[in-house]
Write a protein that holds these residues in place. Structure first.
Motif: not given
Length: 265
Positions: A76, A149-150, A191, A80, A84, A195, A152-153
């Motif tokens: 994770s 998903f990271s 955000s 992230v 980012t 994420s 997109s967030t």
């Protein structure tokens, strides 16, 4: 207008309560009951015991929980960080390049996790990147699943972010690095934390790709739960599932508290 009458609202809430109970609460309750069941011959356990949790907190099952925590935290964090960075970098890219980056980062979502695991197994089974049989291929698989998903967030947060503060800081002589660290990243912290919560929860429960990739010394808890269920050890598997849910929930709550603190700044 008829949809928002008192009667219709009560009916909708009743339908939701029934579905939520049948689909979510009832299975979770059965797992909790099975985790403390000494035997189960009727509709409810015939006796209660804590021995399954004692076994789950020792030996190979506890080692698998440790592996899941390490994998979840590392994967994770990496997803992230990369998500980012990619979201920030693609913001200033030309439109066509930005669309290509979006497509590339969202591609793993369209591929089943088992297929992704097989692809990694084939791709990294020979030198110079022979990761097959090591923990690194498991971590890589998790990162690839979490990264879309990271990305997109954070991308969605950047699209909603007001550009004026960053432009004002730059016009006053702040360097791009200072604008990023002092203006843009603080705004994006909620955000980014969100994420991270999503990535941790997904990694802790990931099974499809992991079953294709894990070596004997790096088996995650979902893989161990699957093996226990396959061997008919349902009570021990249920206790391990409750532990997995508790640890995942604790991690998500901690990150949620961090997100709340970041949002108040």
């Amino acid at each position: 207008m008829l949809l928002w009458t008192r009667r219709s609202r009560v009916l909708l809430w009743a339908v939701f309560a029934v579905l939520f109970t049948a689909i979510v609460l009832a299975p979770l309750l059965m797992i909790v009951l099975a985790s403390v069941a000494g035997n189960w011959t009727g509709s409810l356990p015939g006796a209660l015991t804590g021995s399954h949790f004692a076994r789950a907190l020792s030996g190979e099952t506890f080692a698998s929980l440790s592996v899941s925590i390490q994998t979840g935290v590392i994967a994770s964090a990496v997803s992230v960080l990369l998500g980012t960075w990619a979201a920030l970098a693609s913001q200033s890219a030309p439109s066509k390049l930005r669309k290509a980056v979006d497509t590339l980062f969202h591609l793993p979502i369209a591929v089943p996790s088992v297929v992704l695991g097989l692809a990694l197994l084939v791709a990294f089974s020979r030198p110079p990147l022979a990761f097959n049989g090591t923990r690194w291929i498991v971590l890589l698989g998790h990162v690839m699943i979490l990264l879309p998903f990271s990305y997109s967030t954070v991308s969605a947060a950047i699209a909603r972010m007001d550009p004026l503060p960053a432009q004002a800081a730059a016009s006053l002589g702040a360097s791009p690095a200072r604008v990023l660290l002092r203006v843009r990243l603080p705004v994006l912290l909620p955000s980014i934390s969100a994420s991270a919560s999503l990535a941790l929860a997904m990694s802790m429960g990931e099974l499809g790709a992991t079953m294709m990739l894990y070596p004997p010394d790096w088996r995650t808890l979902p893989a161990s739960i699957f093996a226990l269920t396959d061997r008919g050890q349902v009570f021990l598997a249920s206790a391990s599932t409750v532990l997995l849910l508790a640890v995942t929930l604790a991690g998500v709550v901690i990150l949620g508290l961090a997100r709340g603190r970041a949002a108040r700044r």
